[in-house]
Design a protein around this motif. Sequence first.
Motif, PDB file in Angstrom:
ATOM      1  N   SER A  11      -3.172  -5.869  -7.466  1.00 25.08           N
ATOM      2  CA  SER A  11      -2.538  -4.709  -6.851  1.00 25.08           C
ATOM      3  C   SER A  11      -2.557  -3.542  -7.821  1.00 25.08           C
ATOM      4  CB  SER A  11      -1.096  -5.037  -6.458  1.00 25.08           C
ATOM      5  OG  SER A  11      -0.335  -5.308  -7.617  1.00 25.08           O
ATOM      6  N   ASP A  12      -2.504  -2.366  -7.249  1.00 29.43           N
ATOM      7  CA  ASP A  12      -2.300  -1.170  -8.044  1.00 29.43           C
ATOM      8  C   ASP A  12      -0.801  -1.030  -8.255  1.00 29.43           C
ATOM      9  OD1 ASP A  12      -5.047  -0.547  -8.002  1.00 29.43           O
ATOM     10  OD2 ASP A  12      -4.822   0.452  -6.053  1.00 29.43           O
ATOM     11  N   ARG A  13      -0.432  -0.164  -9.175  1.00 27.77           N
ATOM     12  CA  ARG A  13       0.989   0.083  -9.403  1.00 27.77           C
ATOM     13  C   ARG A  13       1.294   1.551  -9.116  1.00 27.77           C
ATOM     14  NH1 ARG A  13       4.443  -4.293 -10.876  1.00 27.77           N
ATOM     15  NH2 ARG A  13       3.031  -5.956 -11.453  1.00 27.77           N
ATOM     16  N   ALA A  14       2.372   1.755  -8.379  1.00 29.76           N
ATOM     17  CA  ALA A  14       2.858   3.103  -8.111  1.00 29.76           C
ATOM     18  C   ALA A  14       3.540   3.612  -9.382  1.00 29.76           C
ATOM     19  CB  ALA A  14       3.832   3.074  -6.942  1.00 29.76           C
ATOM     20  N   PRO A  15       3.754   4.916  -9.484  1.00 31.53           N
ATOM     21  CA  PRO A  15       4.445   5.449 -10.675  1.00 31.53           C
ATOM     22  C   PRO A  15       5.800   4.792 -10.940  1.00 31.53           C
ATOM     23  CG  PRO A  15       3.507   7.237  -9.391  1.00 31.53           C
ATOM     24  CD  PRO A  15       3.318   5.979  -8.589  1.00 31.53           C
ATOM     25  N   ASN A  16       6.445   4.313  -9.893  1.00 32.19           N
ATOM     26  CA  ASN A  16       7.741   3.653 -10.076  1.00 32.19           C
ATOM     27  C   ASN A  16       7.592   2.180 -10.462  1.00 32.19           C
ATOM     28  OD1 ASN A  16       6.894   2.525  -7.695  1.00 32.19           O
ATOM     29  ND2 ASN A  16       8.564   3.378  -6.450  1.00 32.19           N
ATOM     30  N   GLY A  17       6.343   1.691 -10.608  1.00 29.57           N
ATOM     31  CA  GLY A  17       6.090   0.320 -11.021  1.00 29.57           C
ATOM     32  C   GLY A  17       5.940  -0.660  -9.877  1.00 29.57           C
ATOM     33  N   TYR A  18       6.174  -0.207  -8.645  1.00 30.91           N
ATOM     34  CA  TYR A  18       6.036  -1.094  -7.495  1.00 30.91           C
ATOM     35  C   TYR A  18       4.568  -1.433  -7.256  1.00 30.91           C
ATOM     36  CZ  TYR A  18      10.883  -0.099  -6.077  1.00 30.91           C
ATOM     37  OH  TYR A  18      12.242   0.008  -6.019  1.00 30.91           O
ATOM     38  N   ARG A  19       4.342  -2.642  -6.787  1.00 25.10           N
ATOM     39  CA  ARG A  19       2.990  -3.047  -6.418  1.00 25.10           C
ATOM     40  C   ARG A  19       2.593  -2.326  -5.131  1.00 25.10           C
ATOM     41  NH1 ARG A  19       5.171  -7.862  -8.682  1.00 25.10           N
ATOM     42  NH2 ARG A  19       3.672  -8.987  -9.940  1.00 25.10           N
ATOM     43  N   VAL A  20       1.337  -1.879  -5.113  1.00 26.51           N
ATOM     44  CA  VAL A  20       0.807  -1.204  -3.933  1.00 26.51           C
ATOM     45  C   VAL A  20      -0.470  -1.929  -3.531  1.00 26.51           C
ATOM     46  CG1 VAL A  20      -0.088   0.952  -2.997  1.00 26.51           C
ATOM     47  CG2 VAL A  20       1.767   1.004  -4.684  1.00 26.51           C
ATOM     48  N   TYR A  21      -0.548  -2.304  -2.261  1.00 26.52           N
ATOM     49  CA  TYR A  21      -1.687  -3.071  -1.758  1.00 26.52           C
ATOM     50  C   TYR A  21      -2.526  -2.226  -0.823  1.00 26.52           C
ATOM     51  CZ  TYR A  21       0.863  -6.872  -3.838  1.00 26.52           C
ATOM     52  OH  TYR A  21       1.511  -7.667  -4.745  1.00 26.52           O
ATOM     53  N   GLN A  22      -3.833  -2.383  -0.954  1.00 30.58           N
ATOM     54  CA  GLN A  22      -4.801  -1.671  -0.128  1.00 30.58           C
ATOM     55  C   GLN A  22      -5.293  -2.607   0.984  1.00 30.58           C
ATOM     56  OE1 GLN A  22      -5.061   1.525  -0.901  1.00 30.58           O
ATOM     57  NE2 GLN A  22      -3.778   1.149  -2.704  1.00 30.58           N
ATOM     58  N   ASP A  23      -6.101  -2.057   1.883  1.00 30.22           N
ATOM     59  CA  ASP A  23      -6.647  -2.854   2.984  1.00 30.22           C
ATOM     60  C   ASP A  23      -7.433  -4.060   2.484  1.00 30.22           C
ATOM     61  OD1 ASP A  23      -5.514  -1.240   4.897  1.00 30.22           O
ATOM     62  OD2 ASP A  23      -7.337  -0.067   5.245  1.00 30.22           O
ATOM     63  N   GLN A  24      -8.195  -3.893   1.406  1.00 34.33           N
ATOM     64  CA  GLN A  24      -8.980  -5.019   0.891  1.00 34.33           C
ATOM     65  C   GLN A  24      -8.063  -6.123   0.358  1.00 34.33           C
ATOM     66  OE1 GLN A  24     -11.341  -3.019  -2.080  1.00 34.33           O
ATOM     67  NE2 GLN A  24     -10.016  -3.671  -3.736  1.00 34.33           N
ATOM     68  N   ASP A  25      -6.903  -5.757  -0.154  1.00 36.03           N
ATOM     69  CA  ASP A  25      -5.938  -6.761  -0.609  1.00 36.03           C
ATOM     70  C   ASP A  25      -5.394  -7.552   0.582  1.00 36.03           C
ATOM     71  OD1 ASP A  25      -6.108  -5.887  -3.325  1.00 36.03           O
ATOM     72  OD2 ASP A  25      -4.747  -4.234  -2.811  1.00 36.03           O
ATOM     73  N   LEU A  26      -5.144  -6.842   1.675  1.00 38.25           N
ATOM     74  CA  LEU A  26      -4.683  -7.523   2.887  1.00 38.25           C
ATOM     75  C   LEU A  26      -5.763  -8.447   3.423  1.00 38.25           C
ATOM     76  CD1 LEU A  26      -2.764  -4.694   4.758  1.00 38.25           C
ATOM     77  CD2 LEU A  26      -1.842  -6.540   3.353  1.00 38.25           C
ATOM     78  N   ASP A  27      -7.022  -8.009   3.352  1.00 37.42           N
ATOM     79  CA  ASP A  27      -8.128  -8.881   3.762  1.00 37.42           C
ATOM     80  C   ASP A  27      -8.129 -10.158   2.930  1.00 37.42           C
ATOM     81  OD1 ASP A  27      -8.930  -6.985   5.615  1.00 37.42           O
ATOM     82  OD2 ASP A  27     -10.549  -6.184   4.357  1.00 37.42           O
ATOM     83  N   THR A  28      -7.910 -10.014   1.629  1.00 37.56           N
ATOM     84  CA  THR A  28      -7.864 -11.177   0.745  1.00 37.56           C
ATOM     85  C   THR A  28      -6.692 -12.087   1.106  1.00 37.56           C
ATOM     86  OG1 THR A  28      -8.905  -9.962  -1.063  1.00 37.56           O
ATOM     87  CG2 THR A  28      -7.655 -11.933  -1.666  1.00 37.56           C
ATOM     88  N   LEU A  29      -5.539 -11.507   1.361  1.00 36.03           N
ATOM     89  CA  LEU A  29      -4.370 -12.313   1.730  1.00 36.03           C
ATOM     90  C   LEU A  29      -4.595 -13.037   3.056  1.00 36.03           C
ATOM     91  CD1 LEU A  29      -1.528  -9.891   0.613  1.00 36.03           C
ATOM     92  CD2 LEU A  29      -2.142 -12.089  -0.433  1.00 36.03           C
ATOM     93  N   HIS A  30      -5.199 -12.381   4.016  1.00 33.82           N
ATOM     94  CA  HIS A  30      -5.516 -13.044   5.292  1.00 33.82           C
ATOM     95  C   HIS A  30      -6.523 -14.175   5.066  1.00 33.82           C
ATOM     96  CE1 HIS A  30      -3.223 -10.625   8.080  1.00 33.82           C
ATOM     97  NE2 HIS A  30      -3.698  -9.519   7.561  1.00 33.82           N
ATOM     98  N   PHE A  31      -7.492 -13.954   4.192  1.00 30.34           N
ATOM     99  CA  PHE A  31      -8.468 -14.989   3.844  1.00 30.34           C
ATOM    100  C   PHE A  31      -7.756 -16.211   3.271  1.00 30.34           C
ATOM    101  CE2 PHE A  31     -11.420 -17.080   0.958  1.00 30.34           C
ATOM    102  CZ  PHE A  31     -12.610 -17.097   1.662  1.00 30.34           C
ATOM    103  N   ILE A  32      -6.819 -15.969   2.361  1.00 23.80           N
ATOM    104  CA  ILE A  32      -6.053 -17.048   1.737  1.00 23.80           C
ATOM    105  C   ILE A  32      -5.238 -17.801   2.783  1.00 23.80           C
ATOM    106  CG2 ILE A  32      -4.143 -17.540   0.147  1.00 23.80           C
ATOM    107  CD1 ILE A  32      -5.222 -15.127  -1.547  1.00 23.80           C
ATOM    108  N   VAL A  33      -4.588 -17.068   3.672  1.00 28.65           N
ATOM    109  CA  VAL A  33      -3.782 -17.699   4.721  1.00 28.65           C
ATOM    110  C   VAL A  33      -4.650 -18.589   5.603  1.00 28.65           C
ATOM    111  CG1 VAL A  33      -2.460 -17.227   6.837  1.00 28.65           C
ATOM    112  CG2 VAL A  33      -1.955 -15.962   4.745  1.00 28.65           C
ATOM    113  N   ARG A  34      -5.814 -18.096   6.002  1.00 34.13           N
ATOM    114  CA  ARG A  34      -6.700 -18.906   6.857  1.00 34.13           C
ATOM    115  C   ARG A  34      -7.187 -20.139   6.104  1.00 34.13           C
ATOM    116  NH1 ARG A  34      -8.077 -13.619   8.580  1.00 34.13           N
ATOM    117  NH2 ARG A  34      -9.811 -13.511   7.128  1.00 34.13           N
TER     118      ARG A  34
END
Length: 138
Positions: free
Chosen positions: A28-51
């Motif tokens: 994940s990327d990090r926002a200036p406040n330190g929070y994790r930020v996920y892009q569409d490709q990260d969601l694709d990876t998470l869906h891949f993992i779930v399947r």
Amino acid sequence: MLISEAARVTGLTPKMIRHYEDLGLLHSDRAPNGYRVYQDQDLDTLHFIVRAKDLGFNLADIQQLTSLWRDQQRPSSEVKQLAQAHIKDLESRAALLLDMAAKLRVLAEQCQGDHQPDCPILDGLEGGHCSSSVQKPS
């Protein structure tokens, strides 16, 4: 998208998403406040993992599958070999579970299921009528 939204979209918990990130399955990327930020490709990876998890792959296999998925130069034979090994394992575990169910069914059929204390199910578990040949799946 923040981790809470990624969790909602994928059906995973934020803890699992962080775990997958710790394993190197996504970054994940990090926002200036330190929070994790996920892009569409990260969601694709998470869906891949779930399947993959839905098909019963373990984390080591999922790491390998994810690596192969990202490698556009991969030989499909590696993917097929991994899938065939997993199929063999699933079939072996299914056969073992069916055998366990058959043995328990025999004991359940012998039980009257009434108000008396006699119980062939418990006797079978205690006396080894089925316990010596019933094994837990690995």
